[in-house]
Structure formats: structure tokens, C-alpha cells
Design a protein around this motif. Structure first.
Motif, PDB file in Angstrom:
ATOM      1  N   ARG A 402       0.837  -1.209   0.000  1.00 38.97           N
ATOM      2  CA  ARG A 402       0.000   0.000   0.000  1.00 38.97           C
ATOM      3  C   ARG A 402       0.868   1.254   0.000  1.00 38.97           C
ATOM      4  NH1 ARG A 402      -2.823  -1.592   3.703  1.00 38.97           N
ATOM      5  NH2 ARG A 402      -1.861  -0.571   5.514  1.00 38.97           N
ATOM      6  N   GLU A 403       1.882   1.292   0.864  1.00 31.92           N
ATOM      7  CA  GLU A 403       2.741   2.470   0.934  1.00 31.92           C
ATOM      8  C   GLU A 403       3.617   2.614  -0.305  1.00 31.92           C
ATOM      9  OE1 GLU A 403       3.152   3.052   5.768  1.00 31.92           O
ATOM     10  OE2 GLU A 403       4.777   2.045   4.675  1.00 31.92           O
ATOM     11  N   ALA A 404       4.058   1.496  -0.869  1.00 29.99           N
ATOM     12  CA  ALA A 404       4.869   1.552  -2.093  1.00 29.99           C
ATOM     13  C   ALA A 404       4.061   2.143  -3.245  1.00 29.99           C
ATOM     14  CB  ALA A 404       5.357   0.150  -2.441  1.00 29.99           C
ATOM     15  N   ARG A 405       2.805   1.763  -3.331  1.00 28.24           N
ATOM     16  CA  ARG A 405       1.953   2.305  -4.394  1.00 28.24           C
ATOM     17  C   ARG A 405       1.790   3.820  -4.210  1.00 28.24           C
ATOM     18  NH1 ARG A 405      -2.212  -0.694  -3.625  1.00 28.24           N
ATOM     19  NH2 ARG A 405      -1.546  -2.337  -5.043  1.00 28.24           N
ATOM     20  N   MET A 406       1.616   4.251  -2.973  1.00 28.38           N
ATOM     21  CA  MET A 406       1.459   5.682  -2.692  1.00 28.38           C
ATOM     22  C   MET A 406       2.728   6.464  -3.029  1.00 28.38           C
ATOM     23  SD  MET A 406      -0.620   5.431   0.929  1.00 28.38           S
ATOM     24  CE  MET A 406      -0.452   7.173   1.247  1.00 28.38           C
ATOM     25  N   MET A 407       3.885   5.792  -2.943  1.00 27.11           N
ATOM     26  CA  MET A 407       5.164   6.447  -3.247  1.00 27.11           C
ATOM     27  C   MET A 407       5.506   6.414  -4.730  1.00 27.11           C
ATOM     28  SD  MET A 407       6.273   7.679  -0.399  1.00 27.11           S
ATOM     29  CE  MET A 407       7.984   8.056  -0.781  1.00 27.11           C
ATOM     30  N   GLY A 408       4.631   5.843  -5.548  1.00 32.51           N
ATOM     31  CA  GLY A 408       4.863   5.808  -6.998  1.00 32.51           C
ATOM     32  C   GLY A 408       5.674   4.620  -7.471  1.00 32.51           C
ATOM     33  N   CYS A 409       5.721   3.557  -6.652  1.00 31.08           N
ATOM     34  CA  CYS A 409       6.448   2.346  -7.040  1.00 31.08           C
ATOM     35  C   CYS A 409       5.541   1.407  -7.840  1.00 31.08           C
ATOM     36  CB  CYS A 409       6.932   1.591  -5.804  1.00 31.08           C
ATOM     37  SG  CYS A 409       7.999   2.541  -4.696  1.00 31.08           S
ATOM     38  N   GLU A 410       6.173   0.566  -8.659  1.00 27.30           N
ATOM     39  CA  GLU A 410       5.450  -0.558  -9.236  1.00 27.30           C
ATOM     40  C   GLU A 410       5.314  -1.604  -8.130  1.00 27.30           C
ATOM     41  OE1 GLU A 410       5.922  -4.050 -12.655  1.00 27.30           O
ATOM     42  OE2 GLU A 410       7.688  -3.081 -11.812  1.00 27.30           O
ATOM     43  N   THR A 411       4.133  -2.144  -7.937  1.00 25.23           N
ATOM     44  CA  THR A 411       3.932  -3.111  -6.861  1.00 25.23           C
ATOM     45  C   THR A 411       3.481  -4.463  -7.399  1.00 25.23           C
ATOM     46  OG1 THR A 411       1.646  -2.375  -6.524  1.00 25.23           O
ATOM     47  CG2 THR A 411       3.356  -1.333  -5.162  1.00 25.23           C
ATOM     48  N   ILE A 412       3.995  -5.522  -6.763  1.00 31.77           N
ATOM     49  CA  ILE A 412       3.616  -6.894  -7.111  1.00 31.77           C
ATOM     50  C   ILE A 412       3.197  -7.590  -5.820  1.00 31.77           C
ATOM     51  CG2 ILE A 412       4.330  -9.075  -8.152  1.00 31.77           C
ATOM     52  CD1 ILE A 412       6.534  -7.543  -9.625  1.00 31.77           C
ATOM     53  N   PRO A 413       1.921  -7.949  -5.686  1.00 29.24           N
ATOM     54  CA  PRO A 413       1.469  -8.604  -4.458  1.00 29.24           C
ATOM     55  C   PRO A 413       1.901 -10.060  -4.398  1.00 29.24           C
ATOM     56  CG  PRO A 413      -0.338  -8.481  -6.032  1.00 29.24           C
ATOM     57  CD  PRO A 413       0.831  -7.729  -6.645  1.00 29.24           C
ATOM     58  N   GLY A 414       1.883 -10.622  -3.197  1.00 28.69           N
ATOM     59  CA  GLY A 414       2.308 -12.010  -3.006  1.00 28.69           C
ATOM     60  C   GLY A 414       1.454 -13.022  -3.738  1.00 28.69           C
ATOM     61  N   THR A 415       0.223 -12.655  -4.071  1.00 28.22           N
ATOM     62  CA  THR A 415      -0.621 -13.586  -4.825  1.00 28.22           C
ATOM     63  C   THR A 415       0.008 -13.943  -6.169  1.00 28.22           C
ATOM     64  OG1 THR A 415      -1.888 -11.651  -5.551  1.00 28.22           O
ATOM     65  CG2 THR A 415      -2.832 -12.991  -3.777  1.00 28.22           C
ATOM     66  N   GLU A 416       0.803 -13.028  -6.738  1.00 28.39           N
ATOM     67  CA  GLU A 416       1.441 -13.315  -8.023  1.00 28.39           C
ATOM     68  C   GLU A 416       2.487 -14.415  -7.888  1.00 28.39           C
ATOM     69  OE1 GLU A 416       0.847 -12.044 -11.399  1.00 28.39           O
ATOM     70  OE2 GLU A 416      -0.920 -12.044 -10.128  1.00 28.39           O
TER      71      GLU A 416
END
Length: 444
Positions: A402-416
Motif C-alpha cells: 500500500r505504501e509503495a503504491r502511494m510512493m509511486g512504485c510498481e507493486t507486485i502482491p504475493g498472490t502473483e
């Protein structure tokens, strides 16, 4: 009932298939004969005039026509190297792999008019092709029978006994209650399951049973939860369990109880997949593929791995395979050093994380799983454009993501990670290639 016999040339597929069909009162189909009928010429001429690509195309068409066949099918060993063929052959059927020692195969097929598959001498070709097809053979087969020292009649009797006998539940074991009901309903259902302690929370049973239904497999997936792994392995052998998904805390503990461990799992030092055929247990690791696949687009990047446990080892192995420069960070610096030195990486403590020097961050710690308010990194250390992959998948969105997305990062959740490792695991257990999108959909 559909029974499919496959294996290398000279293992007796056609002779055994014809006699088995007669023994069981079922029709018989030989894919080589059907290919020649469809092409109008003999197989050596197909190879000579049209090439192997044309032969494989006709082979796929013939196998597709047998999708709903009720009887015994004999098919070439090359057919099961194609996952699409395996899906057709496996639907509502049982696949039997016939094997023999390379020297026996050489003696049986020497002088054949079938064209070689390589430019190697026959003896070397047999060994090389068997090596190349080993995984496809293991993954696609429910039953493995060595015909090297058996006559056709003896092989048929062995097969008939395996296919018609009602396996008894082993005594002296704590057998999961759902298996009793499954075996009473269909004694020949192949069993798979997750081995762990605890594993009652696992999403694997629901996912795999949906996949088995989708592909028409007479398989059932359950849970094997026990304080130690040895009783689970003994029960798996006694029940002739086809496949095990291995989770914490058994990924390292199970290795001494296996007959073979593949190179990737050995290098990582952990097994998360076990496939059984012919009474032998084969260990693999698909966790590293679950990390690698979502990060293919960041090949050659600078990566930081948070944590130094079993998941971290699979992660470092994956990132090194992607030519990344890897640094392992852990609260206990000594554990970080030990893991990093195994793979030739840099190492340090969590406090040494520098976002400006990092392209990819992978969290392999459980931080954020039990307490969704926690994150392994402060948000102000994350940089825009960074890729942040959190292997925690419960909850689906962790505080780190959640915080990485707010900081403008590309995020990959553990479900992947779970999706891609499960797709690879399903192929190892069944020989069928399932698309990650299909797995994703079935998890919803």
C-alpha cells in the motif's frame, strides 16, 4: 475408461496396448497407425518428405480426436512433450509410462526404419532423448512400469492388476477423513495434497480441485498436517500419493526422505513440490519460478532481498537467474551473510537499505502477515519507479504494498508469486500447462 500407454520406442506400447485392450474388453487405438492413415503415407516418409514439424501437427490432430475415446491408446513418447497433447490424453483417462533400460531399448529398436531424432549414434541418441524427455515423461504419467525384464503378457497382467484393484487404506496411519469418502466413491482417484504444519489455512485444496475438474482429471487434493514430515512421507508412499505441495516448516526437512531432488531444488536447499511415479519420490522447487516470472521485465536490475530464510533462498536464486545484482538484508546480519555467500551476493542489516541504489525490493519476511499495520521498511525509504514485490499474500494488500503504491512504485502482491509457482507445480504433477490467468481466476 481411457488408458493411455506412452514411452520411448521399444518399450512395448503397441504390443502391450493391444493385449491389454483385449484383456479388458476395450477398443484399441494406435496413434502412429492413425497418423499414417490420416497422412496417407508411412511415418518414415512423413519425416522424409514433410519433416518432423508436419508429423507433430498431424499427431496433435489425431490425439485431439481421441479426447473422448473409451479404450486403450498407444501413443509415441514425443507426444507427451507437448502439454496440449497431455491435456487431451489425460482427460477422463489414466496415463501409463512404459520404461526400459537404454541398452534394452537399443537392442529392441536396432534396424528399425524409423528415422533418427538426432544425428547421434543410436546408443547416444537414446540416452540423450531420454534425458531431454525425462521431466515430460514423469509429469504426464499416473503409472510407471519397467518393461525391460518383463514379457508383454507379464506387463499386461501387472497393468490390469493396477488398473482394476481396489487399493486398501493403509493401517497405522492417521488418514485424512475426506480421503476415506473419496476412495469409497472412486477407489482409483489419484491423491494429491499439501504437507505442512499448519496448513489448514492453505488455499491450495480449493484451487487444485477446481483445476482437476476443469481438465477432467480423476484427482483429489487434500491436506496432510502433522508435527513432523516423516509420517507424511510414509503415508504418501503407502497411499501412492501422486503429488505433494510442501509448505512450512517442511521444505528442508523433507529432502532426506526423497529418492531424487532436481538441480534447482538442490541449489536452493528446499523442496516445495514432490511428484511420485513408480514408487519413487522426486523433489522440485517452483517457489523460485513464482518470484522470477513476475520480475522478468526487470532483468539485470539492482535488487534487495529482505530476509534470509527459505523463501529468501528461492528468491535470491531467481534474481541471480535474472542477472540481477543482489543484496541480502536481514535483522540478524550473520544469517544474511551465510545466505549471500552461498550465491555470491552482498549482504547487510535492514538499517543499511538505500532506496536510491535499488531498482527491485523483494520482501521474503512474514512481516505484515499477522499484523497488517507493520511493514519491513519505512515508506520514506521507497523511491518512485522502484519495483516492490511482497511475498506475503495474506492479506492481499500489505502495508508495504500500500505504501509503495502511494510512493509511486510498481507493486507486485504475493498472490502473483503463488499464482506462478502453482502453475509450475500443476505442470510438474500433471504435465498440463495451465495459464497464470486461469490460476488467478480460479483463486477468486
Amino acid at each position: 475408461m481411457k488408458i493411455v500407454l506412452t514411452g520411448y520406442r521399444g518399450t512395448g506400447k503397441t504390443a502391450v496396448g493391444r493385449r491389454l485392450a483385449h484383456r479388458l474388453g476395450l477398443p484399441f487405438a494406435d496413434t502412429d497407425a492413425l497418423i499414417e492413415e490420416k497422412a496417407g503415407i508411412a511415418i518414415p516418409e512423413i519425416f522424409e518428405q514433410r519433416g518432423e514439424t508436419a508429423f507433430r501437427r498431424i499427431e496433435r490432430e489425431v490425439i485431439a480426436s481421441l479426447r473422448n475415446f473409451n479404450g486403450v491408446v498407444s501413443t509415441g513418447g514425443g507426444a507427451v512433450t507437448d502439454p496440449a497433447n497431455v491435456a487431451m490424453l489425460r482427460r477422463d483417462g489414466t496415463v501409463v509410462l512404459l520404461t526400459a533400460d537404454p541398452a534394452v531399448i537399443e537392442e529392441r529398436i536396432r534396424g528399425s526404419d524409423r528415422p533418427g531424432l538426432t544425428v547421434l549414434p543410436l546408443r547416444d541418441e537414446i540416452r540423450e532423448v531420454l534425458r531431454e524427455r525425462r521431466l515430460a515423461y514423469l509429469s504426464s504419467a499416473d503409472v510407471c512400469i519397467d518393461t525391460g525384464s518383463c514379457s508383454v503378457g507379464e506387463t499386461v497382467e501387472k497393468l490390469a492388476a493396477l488398473l482394476t484393484a481396489v487399493p486398501a487404506m493403509p493401517g497405522g496411519f492417521s488418514v485424512p477423513g475426506d480421503l476415506m469418502a473419496v476412495r469409497e466413491r472412486d477407489p482409483l482417484t489419484r491423491i494429491c495434497g499439501i504437507a505442512g504444519n499448519p496448513c489448514s489455512h492453505s488455499r491450495s485444496p480449493a484451487l487444485y480441485n477446481r483445476l482437476f475438474e476443469e481438465y477432467g482429471l480423476h484427482y483429489y487434493y487434500t491436506r496432510f498436517e502433522w508435527p513432523t514430515v516423516e509420517p507424511i512421507v510414509r503415508l504418501a508412499r503407502a497411499l501412492d500419493v501422486r503429488g505433494l505441495s510442501v509448505t512450512i516448516p517442511f521444505k528442508q526437512d523433507i529432502i532426506p526422505f526423497l529418492d531424487e531432488v532436481d538441480a534447482d531444488a538442490a541449489a536452493i536447499g528446499a523442496v516445495n513440490t514432490v511428484v511420485q511415479c513408480g514408487g519413487r519420490l522426486h523433489g522440485f522447487n517452483t517457489d523460485w519460478l513464482g518470484v522470477k516470472m513476475p520480475l522478468e521485465h526487470r532483468r539485470g536490475a539492482r535488487a534487495v532481498v529482505l530476509g534470509a530464510g527459505g523463501a529468501a533462498a528461492a528468491t535470491v536464486y531467481a534474481l541471480r537467474d535474472l542477472d540481477m545484482a543482489v543484496t541480502v538484508l536481514n535483522r540478524t546480519r550473520e544469517r544474511a551473510r551465510i545466505l549471500a555467500e552461498r550465491f555470491g551476493c552482498a549482504w547487510g542489516g535492514f538499517d543499511e537499505f538505500e532506496g536510491r541504489d535499488t531498482d527491485v525490493v523483494v520482501n521474503t519476511t512474514p512481516v505484515g502477515m499477522e499484523d497488517a499495520r507493520r511493514s519491513p521498511l519505512p515508506a520514506d525509504r521507497l523511491e518512485r519507479g522502484m519495483t516492490v514485490f511482497d511475498l506475503v499474500y495474506t492479506p492481499p494488500e500489505t502495508k508495504l504494498i500500500r505504501e509503495a503504491r502511494m510512493m509511486g512504485c510498481e507493486t507486485i502482491p504475493g498472490t502473483e508469486m503463488f499464482v506462478h509457482q502453482a502453475a509450475a507445480q500443476f505442470r510438474l504433477i500433471t504435465g498440463i500447462a495451465v495459464d497464470a490467468a486461469c490460476v488467478r481466476e480460479m483463486m477468486q
